[in-house]
Scaffold this motif. Structure first.
Motif, short mmCIF file in Angstrom:
data_model
loop_
_atom_site.label_atom_id
_atom_site.label_comp_id
_atom_site.label_asym_id
_atom_site.label_seq_id
_atom_site.Cartn_x
_atom_site.Cartn_y
_atom_site.Cartn_z
N PRO A 70 0.84 -1.20 0.00
CA PRO A 70 0.00 0.00 0.00
C PRO A 70 0.88 1.26 0.00
N GLY A 72 0.67 5.72 -0.09
CA GLY A 72 -0.04 7.00 -0.16
C GLY A 72 0.85 8.00 -0.86
N GLY A 73 1.40 8.94 -0.08
CA GLY A 73 2.26 9.97 -0.66
C GLY A 73 3.71 9.56 -0.82
N ASN A 74 4.06 8.37 -0.35
CA ASN A 74 5.44 7.86 -0.43
C ASN A 74 6.43 8.76 0.31
N THR A 75 6.03 9.27 1.47
CA THR A 75 6.94 10.11 2.27
C THR A 75 7.48 9.36 3.49
N SER A 76 7.29 8.05 3.51
CA SER A 76 7.76 7.26 4.66
C SER A 76 9.25 7.50 4.91
N THR A 141 -0.59 11.45 2.83
CA THR A 141 -2.04 11.23 2.74
C THR A 141 -2.62 10.80 4.08
N THR A 148 0.85 5.09 9.75
CA THR A 148 2.11 5.24 10.48
C THR A 148 1.89 5.86 11.86
N GLY A 151 3.00 11.78 13.89
CA GLY A 151 2.96 12.74 14.99
C GLY A 151 3.03 14.17 14.47
P1 FAD Z 1 3.48 6.38 2.59
O1 FAD Z 1 4.86 6.88 2.78
O2 FAD Z 1 3.03 6.18 1.20
O3 FAD Z 1 3.27 5.03 3.41
C1 FAD Z 1 3.68 4.96 4.75
C2 FAD Z 1 3.30 3.57 5.31
O4 FAD Z 1 1.89 3.45 5.40
C3 FAD Z 1 3.75 2.42 4.45
O5 FAD Z 1 4.02 1.33 5.28
C4 FAD Z 1 2.54 2.12 3.58
O6 FAD Z 1 2.51 0.78 3.13
C5 FAD Z 1 1.41 2.42 4.53
N1 FAD Z 1 0.20 2.94 3.90
C6 FAD Z 1 0.07 4.09 3.19
N2 FAD Z 1 -1.22 4.27 2.86
C7 FAD Z 1 -1.91 3.21 3.36
C8 FAD Z 1 -3.28 2.82 3.36
N3 FAD Z 1 -4.21 3.58 2.78
N4 FAD Z 1 -3.62 1.66 3.97
C9 FAD Z 1 -2.71 0.88 4.57
N5 FAD Z 1 -1.39 1.21 4.60
C10 FAD Z 1 -1.00 2.37 4.02
N6 FAD Z 1 6.26 11.79 10.30
C11 FAD Z 1 5.89 12.13 11.57
O7 FAD Z 1 5.27 11.34 12.25
N7 FAD Z 1 6.21 13.36 12.09
C12 FAD Z 1 6.87 14.29 11.39
O8 FAD Z 1 7.14 15.38 11.89
C13 FAD Z 1 7.25 13.97 10.04
N8 FAD Z 1 7.88 14.88 9.27
C14 FAD Z 1 8.20 14.54 7.99
C15 FAD Z 1 8.82 15.51 7.19
C16 FAD Z 1 9.17 15.21 5.87
C17 FAD Z 1 9.83 16.25 5.01
C18 FAD Z 1 8.90 13.91 5.35
C19 FAD Z 1 9.24 13.53 3.94
C20 FAD Z 1 8.27 12.96 6.14
C21 FAD Z 1 7.93 13.26 7.45
N9 FAD Z 1 7.29 12.33 8.27
C22 FAD Z 1 6.93 12.67 9.54
C23 FAD Z 1 7.02 10.97 7.77
C24 FAD Z 1 5.77 10.83 6.88
O9 FAD Z 1 5.27 12.04 6.46
C25 FAD Z 1 4.72 10.04 7.55
O10 FAD Z 1 5.20 8.74 7.75
C26 FAD Z 1 3.39 9.97 6.74
O11 FAD Z 1 2.45 9.56 7.68
C27 FAD Z 1 3.36 9.03 5.58
O12 FAD Z 1 2.23 9.32 4.75
P2 FAD Z 1 2.22 8.88 3.22
O13 FAD Z 1 0.87 9.11 2.66
O14 FAD Z 1 3.34 9.51 2.48
O15 FAD Z 1 2.45 7.31 3.35
#
Ligand code: FAD
Length: 470
Positions: A70, A72-76, A141, A148, A151
């Motif tokens: 899965p 979303g925004g791929n910012t993991s 997203t 995740t 926070g």
């Molecule tokens: P993704 O990176 O696409 O996926 C993250 C995880 O969730 C993966 O394991 C994926 O398989 C799973 N996933 C995604 N969507 C779904 C779904 N619909 N159903 C089931 N599983 C799913 N994080 C913090 O907690 N605090 C911060 O202050 C913080 N600052 C950040 C700053 C920057 C510049 C960046 C790049 C990242 C930061 N992060 C921070 C990390 C990140 O933003 C979080 O982890 C965010 O929650 C991930 O969202 P995403 O949509 O990009 O998920």
């Protein structure tokens, strides 16, 4: 025909051309994580547009034994949304599920692919606010944030995603749809399924929509920059402020050398205070009603009293919104400035809040002693007991040091965290980055429970295998 190819043929009629992409130019941009540490391969990029389509994908993935990653925004930050190198997986993007289904008084239901900044803007249009925010707000997203248990900078007052999520809709094994979106205040039908999916990193099912708590929009805010002698003084100051007001929602600590690096590498930044201080904190206070005391004068009076009480060395309050944003820009640029300065090991760790000031000083000293030439320090969410504890490599031969000593230095940091009763992942999750450390440092009870839940909820092992736990 391979099982992946057969699954693709079965999916095409229901998902359509936009829903099943097999061209490498479409897939390629999503195969590498945000930090550029991992690159995988995928047989297809699936982009369902509804919960029913996600359920079809899950049913067929189990039938053909094709793992789903899965995304979303791929910012993991831990490689959680990046497939392995085998090419056997399919990427399951939720980005087309991007509707805010409803906004009521104090609650919104958003589909998994809604981008955080869009949810914040939609809430604001209705005079409300989704209070969680973080640096990746333009890409992350709702589904990823929930998966995740993200926070960010306002946890002090509003908690993590876990406290903000009131219900989850998700596709589970067998294509079964769990609908928890009613957001009941009281519901004792056994295990808390919605909360089980929060922080599961896509290993137990696919979140398709989330109900979240909204709070009243901010009417007024004040942002202050404070210089102080030590992290302990920082925590004492926070306790002092909290004893007098509940308006403080951001409280971020950083050492002078982090500030110096930002000033050196990030254009158009300037030090908020004249003179240097060993440590700094950025404080944000807000009000949501015109009956509340204005946060500017409130913070000014409290900081003046704190100065008299010896709880800080110097302080200034941003004179305008532009200046407030400039203060926050310093905070958000620390990682970027560090990247330009040279390689560093990053650890997202937590210990009990009261233990954090001592931990920051003692752990930095222990790491620098064990690995001469390194420079260790923590910055971030002091009031949550969560800092980003970074170890910069020695200036000479940094790349070789990272290769040879990096893992051992990270293990030492994690050992110290564990001895202090803390967590090796405060907010970023485990993903593929911290799996071995989770195994090495977790209690048998934790590993037993995590493994048992995974096997029970994902009997065909198709939900994000190779992440968090098998
Ligand atoms: P993704 O990176 O696409 O996926 C993250 C995880 O969730 C993966 O394991 C994926 O398989 C799973 N996933 C995604 N969507 C779904 C779904 N619909 N159903 C089931 N599983 C799913 N994080 C913090 O907690 N605090 C911060 O202050 C913080 N600052 C950040 C700053 C920057 C510049 C960046 C790049 C990242 C930061 N992060 C921070 C990390 C990140 O933003 C979080 O982890 C965010 O929650 C991930 O969202 P995403 O949509 O990009 O998920």
């Amino acid at each position: 025909m391979s099982s992946a190819a057969q699954m693709i043929e079965r999916l095409r009629p229901s998902l359509g051309a936009r829903g099943v992409l097999t061209d490498s130019s479409d897939i390629h941009p999503w195969l590498t994580d945000w930090r550029g540490k991992w690159t995988g391969r995928a047989a297809a990029l699936l982009q369902p547009a509804s919960t029913d389509e996600v359920a079809d994908v899950v049913r067929l993935a189990e039938e053909y034994g094709v793992p789903l990653v899965p995304q979303g925004g791929n910012t993991s930050m831990v490689g959680g949304a990046t497939p392995d190198a085998s090419g056997a997986c399919m990427l399951l993007s939720l980005r087309r599920l991007n509707k805010v289904r409803s906004i009521g008084d104090g609650v919104a239901v958003a589909e998994a692919g809604v981008i955080l900044a869009d949810l914040q803007a939609t809430a604001l249009e209705r005079g409300q606010r989704f209070p969680l925010t973080l640096g990746a707000h333009g890409s992350a997203t709702v589904g990823g944030l929930a998966s995740t248990n993200a926070g960010g900078t306002q946890v002090l007052r509003f908690g993590t995603m876990r406290q903000l999520v009131t219900g989850v809709e998700a596709v589970l094994s067998g294509g079964l749809v769990h609908d928890g979106l009613a957001g009941l205040k009281k519901d004792n039908r056994g295990y808390a399924l919605d909360q089980l999916l929060v922080g599961a990193e896509g290993t137990l099912g696919v979140i398709t929509a989330v109900a979240v708590r909204l709070v009243p929009a901010v009417r007024d805010r004040a942002v202050a920059w404070v210089g102080l002698a030590s992290p302990q003084q920082g925590l004492d100051l926070l306790r002092f402020l909290q004893a007098h007001t509940d308006a403080v929602e951001g409280f971020e600590i950083l050492p002078q050398d982090s500030l110096d690096r930002v000033l050196r590498y990030i254009p158009d930044t300037r030090a908020p205070l004249t003179g240097t201080h060993p440590w700094h904190v950025l404080i944000e206070a807000t009000s949501t009603s015109d009956r509340a005391q204005a946060p500017g004068p409130l913070l000014q009076n409290l900081l003046a009293a704190a100065l008299d009480a010896g709880l800080l060395a110097d302080a200034t309050i941003a004179a305008s919104d532009t200046q407030a944003e400039a203060f926050w820009r310093i905070r958000h640029s620390i990682s970027e400035a560090e990247k330009r300065d040279g390689p560093a090991l990053q650890h997202d760790i937590s210990v009990p809040v009261g233990a954090m000031p001592r931990f920051m000083i003692e752990a930095a000293a222990a790491v620098e002693k064990a690995f001469p030439g390194t420079d260790a320090s923590g910055f971030g969410h002091l009031g949550d007991g969560n800092v980003h504890f970074h170890v910069r490599a020695p200036a000479h031969g940094a790349a070789a040091w990272m290769e040879q000593e990096g893992s051992a230095a990270s293990r030492l940091v994690h050992d110290l965290v564990t001895e202090a009763g803390g967590s090796i992942s405060a907010e970023h999750g485990i993903g593929q980055m911290k799996r071995e450390e989770l195994q090495r440092l977790s209690s048998p009870a934790r590993l037993f429970a995590l493994g048992a839940i995974k096997r029970a909820m994902d009997p065909h092992n198709i939900f994000n295998p190779g992440k968090l736990i098998d």
